[in-house]
Design a protein around this motif. Structure first.
Motif, PDB file in Angstrom:
ATOM      1  N   SER A  80       8.841 -13.652  -3.881  1.00 48.06           N
ATOM      2  CA  SER A  80       7.844 -14.594  -3.397  1.00 48.06           C
ATOM      3  C   SER A  80       6.989 -13.891  -2.355  1.00 48.06           C
ATOM      4  O   SER A  80       7.503 -13.163  -1.506  1.00 48.06           O
ATOM      5  CB  SER A  80       8.512 -15.828  -2.781  1.00 48.06           C
ATOM      6  N   PHE A  81       5.660 -14.104  -2.446  1.00 51.79           N
ATOM      7  CA  PHE A  81       4.715 -13.417  -1.580  1.00 51.79           C
ATOM      8  C   PHE A  81       3.911 -14.419  -0.772  1.00 51.79           C
ATOM      9  O   PHE A  81       3.575 -15.495  -1.248  1.00 51.79           O
ATOM     10  CB  PHE A  81       3.754 -12.575  -2.426  1.00 51.79           C
ATOM     11  N   GLY A  82       3.569 -14.033   0.439  1.00 49.65           N
ATOM     12  CA  GLY A  82       2.767 -14.899   1.282  1.00 49.65           C
ATOM     13  C   GLY A  82       2.404 -14.213   2.577  1.00 49.65           C
ATOM     14  O   GLY A  82       2.603 -13.010   2.745  1.00 49.65           O
ATOM     15  N   TYR A  83       1.890 -15.005   3.532  1.00 52.86           N
ATOM     16  CA  TYR A  83       1.465 -14.453   4.813  1.00 52.86           C
ATOM     17  C   TYR A  83       1.503 -15.564   5.853  1.00 52.86           C
ATOM     18  O   TYR A  83       1.670 -16.753   5.524  1.00 52.86           O
ATOM     19  CB  TYR A  83       0.054 -13.871   4.706  1.00 52.86           C
ATOM     20  N   THR A  84       1.368 -15.163   7.106  1.00 50.58           N
ATOM     21  CA  THR A  84       1.381 -16.122   8.208  1.00 50.58           C
ATOM     22  C   THR A  84      -0.019 -16.290   8.759  1.00 50.58           C
ATOM     23  O   THR A  84      -0.719 -15.308   9.021  1.00 50.58           O
ATOM     24  CB  THR A  84       2.321 -15.656   9.329  1.00 50.58           C
ATOM     25  N   SER A 100       1.699  -6.577  -0.195  1.00 55.06           N
ATOM     26  CA  SER A 100       3.158  -6.666  -0.127  1.00 55.06           C
ATOM     27  C   SER A 100       3.824  -5.513  -0.874  1.00 55.06           C
ATOM     28  O   SER A 100       4.892  -5.046  -0.471  1.00 55.06           O
ATOM     29  CB  SER A 100       3.633  -8.005  -0.708  1.00 55.06           C
ATOM     30  N   LEU A 101       3.191  -5.051  -1.949  1.00 54.74           N
ATOM     31  CA  LEU A 101       3.773  -3.963  -2.737  1.00 54.74           C
ATOM     32  C   LEU A 101       3.858  -2.656  -1.960  1.00 54.74           C
ATOM     33  O   LEU A 101       4.704  -1.812  -2.243  1.00 54.74           O
ATOM     34  CB  LEU A 101       2.957  -3.745  -4.017  1.00 54.74           C
ATOM     35  N   CYS A 102       2.968  -2.492  -0.983  1.00 50.36           N
ATOM     36  CA  CYS A 102       2.997  -1.250  -0.200  1.00 50.36           C
ATOM     37  C   CYS A 102       3.527  -1.474   1.211  1.00 50.36           C
ATOM     38  O   CYS A 102       3.428  -0.585   2.061  1.00 50.36           O
ATOM     39  CB  CYS A 102       1.613  -0.614  -0.149  1.00 50.36           C
ATOM     40  N   GLY A 103       4.091  -2.640   1.480  1.00 53.74           N
ATOM     41  CA  GLY A 103       4.739  -2.882   2.756  1.00 53.74           C
ATOM     42  C   GLY A 103       3.839  -3.351   3.876  1.00 53.74           C
ATOM     43  O   GLY A 103       4.302  -3.504   5.014  1.00 53.74           O
TER      44      GLY A 103
END
Length: 247
Positions: A13-17, A55-58
């Protein structure tokens, strides 16, 4: 199952703040991206394309699940080692006092230099080759602040190529390029993928370029992502919605 090479995404699961609030944009994603894959990521603005790439590259923390890069969990890869495996081109501009196009491209070789970051002839050859591939060899000594949007974008792509990674991530790389340059870029990325067996993921609203050059399409919508071969995109409901039926 762990892949020997490429990217493996497992129940992620991907997201951000934003404003101290967690925003989840993609959920329960399972994908495999292999060497030789040239994947075009298609979706409306805000669907999660940029979040996925970061997200894939941190650059953004993974919310759930795990990501495996060339057989190693992303969480276990040091920053220096990761810089030798994944490069990314973002839409945001970088800045710096008197930085030139050469300086930006040379940054791609820093993971391969010694503790003094000294550039040897072999490093300079890689930098020059990347500049030539992207058609900016005559602009190497121009300050980044004086480059047009198109030349700046080509410089960032050259930096990514100079990084010599097996995985290339690009977020809207054609946004500031003219028509011919867009095709040249996608053709270059396709050659890097097929001839050098690199895994290339590129987000783009240029759906015609994705259809022409990519061998796979990742359709992103409603917190989900579906990977399919390009020829299967024709007539697919999500792709038809994105293209408005014009492709």
């Amino acid at each position: 199952m762990v892949m020997a090479a490429g990217i493996q995404i497992n129940e992620a699961s991907f997201g951000y703040t934003k404003n101290n609030r967690l925003i989840k944009v993609l959920q329960n994603i399972n994908l495999a991206c292999s060497p030789g894959d040239f994947i075009g990521i298609a979706g409306v603005n805000g669907s999660g394309k940029s979040t996925l790439l970061k997200s894939l590259c941190g650059l953004l923390p993974l919310l759930e699940g795990n990501i495996v890069i060339n057989g190693i969990p992303l969480s276990q890869i040091t920053n220096n080692d990761l810089a030798k495996q994944i490069s990314i081109v973002l839409t945001e501009k970088i800045s710096g006092f008197n930085l030139t196009a050469f300086d930006a491209i040379a940054a791609g070789q820093l993971p391969y230099t010694n503790i003094f970051n000294r550039l040897e002839p072999a490093h300079l050859e890689v930098i020059q080759r990347a500049a030539e591939l992207c058609g900016i060899k005559d602009h190497l000594h121009k300050p980044l602040s004086e480059l047009s949007d198109g030349l700046f974008q080509k410089t960032m792509i050259a930096k990514s190529i100079a990084q010599q990674t097996s995985i290339l991530l690009l977020d809207e790389p054609t946004a500031f390029l003219d028509y011919a340059s867009k095709h040249e870029l996608f053709k270059l990325l396709g050659n890097l993928s097929s001839q050098n067996q690199k895994c290339v993921l590129v987000s783009s609203h240029d759906l015609d370029l994705i259809l022409k050059y990519c061998n796979k399409v990742l359709l992103v919508k409603d917190s989900s992502a579906e990977l399919l071969y390009t020829q299967s995109a024709y007539g697919h409901k999500i792709f038809t919605e994105l293209s408005g039926g014009y492709l």
